[in-house]
Write a protein that holds these residues in place. Structure first.
Motif, PDB file in Angstrom:
ATOM      1  N   LYS A   4       0.484  -8.162   2.541  1.00 28.52           N
ATOM      2  CA  LYS A   4       0.339  -8.118   3.992  1.00 28.52           C
ATOM      3  C   LYS A   4       0.881  -6.792   4.499  1.00 28.52           C
ATOM      4  O   LYS A   4       1.837  -6.249   3.971  1.00 28.52           O
ATOM      5  CB  LYS A   4       1.093  -9.270   4.657  1.00 28.52           C
ATOM      6  N   ASN A  10      -2.680   2.001  11.536  1.00 23.55           N
ATOM      7  CA  ASN A  10      -3.823   1.149  11.246  1.00 23.55           C
ATOM      8  C   ASN A  10      -5.081   1.992  11.160  1.00 23.55           C
ATOM      9  O   ASN A  10      -5.497   2.589  12.161  1.00 23.55           O
ATOM     10  CB  ASN A  10      -3.943   0.092  12.345  1.00 23.55           C
ATOM     11  N   SER A  43     -14.201 -11.778   4.580  1.00 22.86           N
ATOM     12  CA  SER A  43     -12.946 -12.095   5.278  1.00 22.86           C
ATOM     13  C   SER A  43     -11.839 -11.103   4.927  1.00 22.86           C
ATOM     14  O   SER A  43     -11.045 -10.730   5.798  1.00 22.86           O
ATOM     15  CB  SER A  43     -12.501 -13.530   5.001  1.00 22.86           C
ATOM     16  N   ALA A  44     -11.783 -10.666   3.676  1.00 18.59           N
ATOM     17  CA  ALA A  44     -10.785  -9.652   3.289  1.00 18.59           C
ATOM     18  C   ALA A  44     -11.092  -8.336   3.978  1.00 18.59           C
ATOM     19  O   ALA A  44     -10.186  -7.684   4.514  1.00 18.59           O
ATOM     20  CB  ALA A  44     -10.757  -9.463   1.779  1.00 18.59           C
ATOM     21  N   GLN A  46     -12.681  -7.879   6.759  1.00 19.99           N
ATOM     22  CA  GLN A  46     -12.376  -8.054   8.180  1.00 19.99           C
ATOM     23  C   GLN A  46     -10.884  -7.817   8.430  1.00 19.99           C
ATOM     24  O   GLN A  46     -10.508  -7.180   9.413  1.00 19.99           O
ATOM     25  CB  GLN A  46     -12.774  -9.454   8.625  1.00 19.99           C
ATOM     26  N   LYS A  47     -10.039  -8.294   7.527  1.00 18.78           N
ATOM     27  CA  LYS A  47      -8.596  -8.101   7.668  1.00 18.78           C
ATOM     28  C   LYS A  47      -8.224  -6.629   7.548  1.00 18.78           C
ATOM     29  O   LYS A  47      -7.285  -6.173   8.192  1.00 18.78           O
ATOM     30  CB  LYS A  47      -7.834  -8.938   6.640  1.00 18.78           C
ATOM     31  N   TYR A  48      -8.949  -5.863   6.724  1.00 13.66           N
ATOM     32  CA  TYR A  48      -8.717  -4.417   6.649  1.00 13.66           C
ATOM     33  C   TYR A  48      -8.966  -3.785   8.011  1.00 13.66           C
ATOM     34  O   TYR A  48      -8.176  -2.981   8.488  1.00 13.66           O
ATOM     35  CB  TYR A  48      -9.631  -3.742   5.628  1.00 13.66           C
ATOM     36  N   GLU A  50      -8.944  -5.168  10.904  1.00 16.64           N
ATOM     37  CA  GLU A  50      -7.996  -5.670  11.907  1.00 16.64           C
ATOM     38  C   GLU A  50      -6.570  -5.178  11.660  1.00 16.64           C
ATOM     39  O   GLU A  50      -5.693  -5.403  12.493  1.00 16.64           O
ATOM     40  CB  GLU A  50      -8.004  -7.203  11.907  1.00 16.64           C
ATOM     41  N   ARG A  52      -4.611  -6.264   9.285  1.00 20.17           N
ATOM     42  CA  ARG A  52      -3.778  -7.380   8.825  1.00 20.17           C
ATOM     43  C   ARG A  52      -3.592  -7.385   7.314  1.00 20.17           C
ATOM     44  O   ARG A  52      -2.857  -8.212   6.793  1.00 20.17           O
ATOM     45  CB  ARG A  52      -4.382  -8.715   9.273  1.00 20.17           C
ATOM     46  N   LEU A  53      -4.254  -6.455   6.609  1.00 22.87           N
ATOM     47  CA  LEU A  53      -4.172  -6.415   5.161  1.00 22.87           C
ATOM     48  C   LEU A  53      -4.301  -4.972   4.706  1.00 22.87           C
ATOM     49  O   LEU A  53      -5.122  -4.225   5.243  1.00 22.87           O
ATOM     50  CB  LEU A  53      -5.318  -7.254   4.570  1.00 22.87           C
TER      51      LEU A  53
END
Length: 82
Positions: A4, A10, A43-44, A46-48, A50, A52-53
């Motif tokens: 995380k 970002n 989904s992974a 998408q987290k990049y 955002e 969040r990952l």
């Protein structure tokens, strides 16, 4: 296990901009990356975008090749907090 991301810099906005400029949806980009041997789901990714990952280096390298861009494009506009 994916790590995380602590709230810091970002690059998600740049990832999204590059993806859209090259005409990919998140789903179609992940399919293209999978075709190139990168195991990633929407989904992974998408987290990049955002923030969040943390993005894997292997994904970053594959995106650089796919987009035919420099690494600077991923870090554009980011400045360190000192």
């Amino acid at each position: 296990m994916e790590q995380k991301l602590r709230r810091d810099l970002n690059m998600g906005t740049n990832l999204r901009r590059l993806r859209i400029e090259h005409g990919y949806s998140q789903e179609s980009l992940c399919i293209e990356l999978q075709r190139r041997g990168i195991d990633i789901g929407r989904s992974a990714y998408q987290k990049y975008e955002e923030g969040r990952l943390n993005i894997k280096i292997s994904v970053l390298i594959a995106l650089k090749i796919l987009y035919e861009c420099s690494y600077d494009e991923f870090f554009s506009g980011l400045t360190s907090k000192e």
